[in-house]
Design an enzyme around this catalytic site. Structure first.
Site, PDB file in Angstrom:
ATOM      1  N   ASP A  81      -9.102   3.230  -2.432  1.00  0.00           N
ATOM      2  CA  ASP A  81      -9.996   3.640  -1.344  1.00  0.00           C
ATOM      3  C   ASP A  81     -11.333   4.140  -1.892  1.00  0.00           C
ATOM      4  OD1 ASP A  81      -7.944   2.964   0.309  1.00  0.00           O
ATOM      5  OD2 ASP A  81      -7.270   5.014   0.660  1.00  0.00           O
ATOM      6  N   GLU A 106       2.496   4.738  -4.344  1.00  0.00           N
ATOM      7  CA  GLU A 106       2.454   5.562  -5.562  1.00  0.00           C
ATOM      8  C   GLU A 106       3.809   6.227  -5.885  1.00  0.00           C
ATOM      9  OE1 GLU A 106      -1.316   4.429  -4.320  1.00  0.00           O
ATOM     10  OE2 GLU A 106       0.115   5.585  -3.130  1.00  0.00           O
ATOM     11  N   ASP A 133       0.853  -1.190   0.000  1.00  0.00           N
ATOM     12  CA  ASP A 133       0.000   0.000   0.000  1.00  0.00           C
ATOM     13  C   ASP A 133       0.891   1.244   0.000  1.00  0.00           C
ATOM     14  OD1 ASP A 133      -2.370   1.431   0.047  1.00  0.00           O
ATOM     15  OD2 ASP A 133      -2.749   1.127   2.177  1.00  0.00           O
TER      16      ASP A 133
END
Length: 803
Positions: A500, A424, A421
């Protein structure tokens, strides 16, 4: 950047060309170029203006078998042929026309891509960084600020549509909007028109009327796809980097384009069977006792379960590769208890490392100079979940190897899968500045690279390290990694979820085109958080989402700590019973879904397919994104509205059978069907053999026993299909069981060929009863379904019965 003089666009022009051993070279006053045919049906076009870019390497593309090229020139046009495929180039000014026999021929249209140009002013987000945060500019080693870039202009056609670009908001057809290819963590939950998001895939599946081809921009820099916005007469594909490197991929249909594209950028490895089961996760499982209770409740309520996930709650002060010494003091004991119930344990890993002396990962990364730095040389420091944080530089092989080794603390404790997670990469702040897009400054240094060049690769390289860790540390078992961010190549190492989302009907519906966009971008194993991540779900929404999620490649219920609990039993009856039935459907479908996984491994066909993938000649099917095909044999049309009683479904030409009732429908038309809460609108395609099994508490082996074969003959009475069978994990070879047969009013004739059958097993044939079976007693009829049971104890089973 303020006050900078922006250079006017310079159109690419070429004066000369020559054929070489590697392709065709182009020479001009400003640009150089090379055209190659790296694989059958694929052309590569590379334009550059810096000498060092002549041998530009790819982070993503696999080296294939170069194809021979022939070239002929006439009136300023260069025609290149490779096998049955043709590429036409105008040299001055530069333009490309991609045709070829399989695409329909240049004479009948093709796709024209005129006007490659060196352009200015494409770096608005980088400019904002420089002006707001007073951070140094990034240069591409040619004296021009990064973001000056190169662009390709596409003359538009009313008959054209665009698909792909990864998981995006909006419609399946990307035409009419601007898209940015830059992995980004938006403020959750993402809105219905937000862009960019977590996945950055510069790949387009292009439809021109009924013909399809692909375009892949092999540039890791930020790029922009402006696809006929507001009805514009041209589209623009632009990259911030100093080269323009793109691949044109022949069709004629989406399946062939995806087959060629996936061969180019890589296909996924075969997943473990348990990854296709039902997964339960929540940010809020605060201790081992809670995790044990969740597993036990699934078993007590007869709800199948294959994995429980640990969010950041399990860590000590949010430090990756740690367990809280009080709340998770015996992780190996927890993993062992779950494994005894057939439940795997998956743990989250964040790349932002807490800057805490004494924390092993931080101390080693600092001592070995493994961290991303700012241009002046200091370690880049920011904030993330652990507080003050630093980030590894995954562009370096030695850093990835070190990162892989850190996973030993998880795998030794029995963790079976890794959840990457915040990759990015996402930050809360950097060097005291609130960051644009929650990212890093473009001038941050990754060894020899500026962050602007490798930002989009961060998740791919991190997932590669995790994949290699699981491969090395869990020998004999298949790796499983899930990621939020990604770029082409991610499918080789990880599955993807859409990030999300919210507990809303809008995000329930939007999950379908988002996942289909990923599927059409070469990412096979995808899913969305069932029930929604943020906000409060409810019994009806969770029920509808679980029915839909039963047909996602990846099926996981997940929510955040501030929302209502949404486990299968959270809202009581009748919802618990509906959710249980949906999960049991998933386990009935596992032989079929596992076979689709194998198809993705072998030829790149995604398990989750838009209607246009299976019916590329059907114009009615092209825009549909609220119904889809899990593989070639099934059509799903979920209920997507609160209190919905019915919906319209489009059935393409041919016969279709209601999965539940067996009712037959003729295709080529719309029908209206009821949408009860205790089922999912599901249709079987004529001619199919649909492989099923009996639901179980968890997966075990993919040698299916019993193997249930649902038969629906086509108009000529034929049925055919295949089922992939293996151990469900590990490296032992598997094989396709081939099924061929004929069903008519007189009887049923069917053969099963199972190479190296591992064990005797029961085979159940299931079809609508055309009449009683004569001369046999191993059959029953229940609610109109004829079930014929036979024992298979050899590699070949032949069945011949009369009605």
């Amino acid at each position: 950047m303020a006050g900078q003089v922006v250079e006017a666009p310079v159109v690419a022009r070429f004066e000369a060309w020559r054929v070489t051993d590697t392709g065709v070279e182009l020479r001009g006053p400003r640009f150089q170029g090379r055209i190659e045919a790296p694989a059958e049906g694929v052309f590569r076009v590379l334009l550059w203006h810096r000498p060092q870019d002549a041998e530009k390497r790819s982070w993503v593309v696999h080296a294939g078998t170069p194809q021979p090229l022939t070239a002929n020139a006439e009136s300023g046009t260069l025609e290149l042929r490779s096998g049955a495929h043709t590429l036409r180039l105008d040299l001055d000014p530069f333009a490309v026309e991609f045709g070829g026999a399989e695409f329909g021929g240049a004479e009948s249209g093709g796709v024209r891509l005129p006007g490659a140009a060196l352009t200015g002013g494409l770096a608005s987000h980088l400019t904002r960084w420089w002006e707001e945060n007073e951070l140094p500019e990034v240069f591409a080693d040619d004296g021009r600020p990064a973001g000056s870039g190169l662009a390709l202009r596409l003359a538009e056609s009313d008959a054209r549509a665009y698909y792909g670009l990864g998981g995006r908001t909006g419609w399946l057809d990307r035409r009419g909007r601007d898209y940015t290819v830059w992995t980004t963590d938006p403020a959750p939950p993402f809105s219905h028109d937000q862009d960019p998001l977590y996945q950055a895939h510069p790949f387009l599946l292009i439809r021109e009327a009924g013909r399809f081809c692909g375009l892949y921009l092999d540039e890791t820099w930020r790029s922009t796809f402006s696809l006929a916005p507001a009805g514009a007469e041209e589209s623009l594909i632009a990259t911030d980097g100093p080269t323009l490197d793109f691949y044109l991929i022949a069709g004629p249909d989406p399946q062939k384009v995806l087959q060629r594209y996936s061969a180019l950028v890589g296909r996924p490895p075969m997943p473990p069977l348990w990854a296709l089961g039902y997964h339960q996760c929540r940010w809020g499982y605060v201790d081992a006792a809670t995790v044990r209770d969740v597993a036990a409740e699934h078993r007590r309520r007869d709800i199948p379960l294959d994995a429980i996930w640990l969010d950041i709650d399990h860590m000590e002060r949010y430090k990756s590769f740690t367990f809280d010494p009080y709340r998770f003091h015996d992780p190996a004991g927890l993993a062992g208890d779950l494994a005894a119930q057939g439940v795997q344990l998956v743990a989250i890993v964040d790349p932002g490392l807490r800057a805490e002396p004494g924390y092993r990962a931080y101390d080693e990364a600092l001592a070995k100079d493994y961290l991303i730095r700012v241009p002046r040389g200091d370690v880049l420091r920011g904030t993330s979940w652990p507080g003050e944080s630093v980030w590894p530089d995954f562009t370096r092989a030695e850093v990835r190897n070190w990162w892989s080794g850190l996973h030993r603390s998880l795998t030794d404790a029995g963790v079976a899968g890794i959840w990457n997670d915040m990759n990015e990469p996402s930050t809360f702040s950097v060097m005291g500045h609130t960051t644009y897009g929650k990212g890093m400054p473009p001038g941050a240094r990754h060894a020899a690279y500026a962050h602007a060049e490798v930002h989009n690769l961060y998740a791919v390289l991190e997932c590669r390290a995790a994949f290699e860790a699981l491969t090395a540390q869990r020998p004999g078992r298949r790796p499983f990694v899930l990621t939020r961010a990604g770029f082409p190549g991610i499918q080789r190492y990880a599955w993807v979820w859409t990030g999300d989302n919210s507990s809303s009907w809008q995000h329930l519906e939007e999950s379908i085109p988002m996942l289909l966009g990923l599927s059409l971008s070469g990412v096979a194993f995808v899913g969305a958080d069932i029930g929604g991540f943020s906000g409060d779900s409810n019994g009806e929404l969770l029920t509808r989402w679980t029915w839909l999620g039963a047909c996602y490649p990846f099926m996981r219920n997940h929510s955040e700590c501030d929302s209502l609990a949404q486990e299968a039993w959270a809202f009581g009856e009748p919802w618990t019973g509906h959710v249980r039935a949906a999960v049991q459907l998933r386990y009935r479908l596992l032989p079929y879904l596992y076979s689709l996984a194998r198809e993705a491994v072998e030829d790149g066909a995604p398990p989750l397919r838009p209607m246009l993938f299976e019916f590329p000649d059907d114009a009615t099917a092209w825009p549909l994104a609220d119904q889809f095909m899990p593989g070639a044999a099934l059509l799903v049309a979920p209920a997507l509205r609160p209190r919905q009683q019915a919906r319209a479904v489009y059935l393409p030409a041919g016969r279709w059978q209601d999965f539940w009732s067996g009712e037959l429908h003729e295709g080529g038309r719309w029908i209206v069907i009821p949408t009860p809460l205790d089922g999912l609108p599901l249709f079987v395609r004529a001619g199919s053999v649909l492989a099923l099994t009996e639901p179980a508490p968890h997966t075990a082996t993919a040698h299916w026993a019993p193997l249930v074969l649902r038969l629906l003959p086509d108009a000529a009475g034929r049925v055919s299909g295949r089922v992939w069978e293996d151990a469900g994990d590990g490296d032992a070879p598997g094989a396709w069981t081939q099924v061929q047969g004929q069903v008519d009013a007189d009887g049923l004739r069917l053969t099963l060929e199972t190479p190296a059958l591992s064990m005797a097993r029961e085979v159940v044939l299931e079809l609508r009863a055309p009449g009683p079976v004569r001369g046999a007693d191993d059959w029953t009829v229940d609610a109109g379904w004829l079930r014929l049971r036979r024992q298979q104890d050899t590699d070949r089973l032949a069945i011949d019965v009369a009605f």
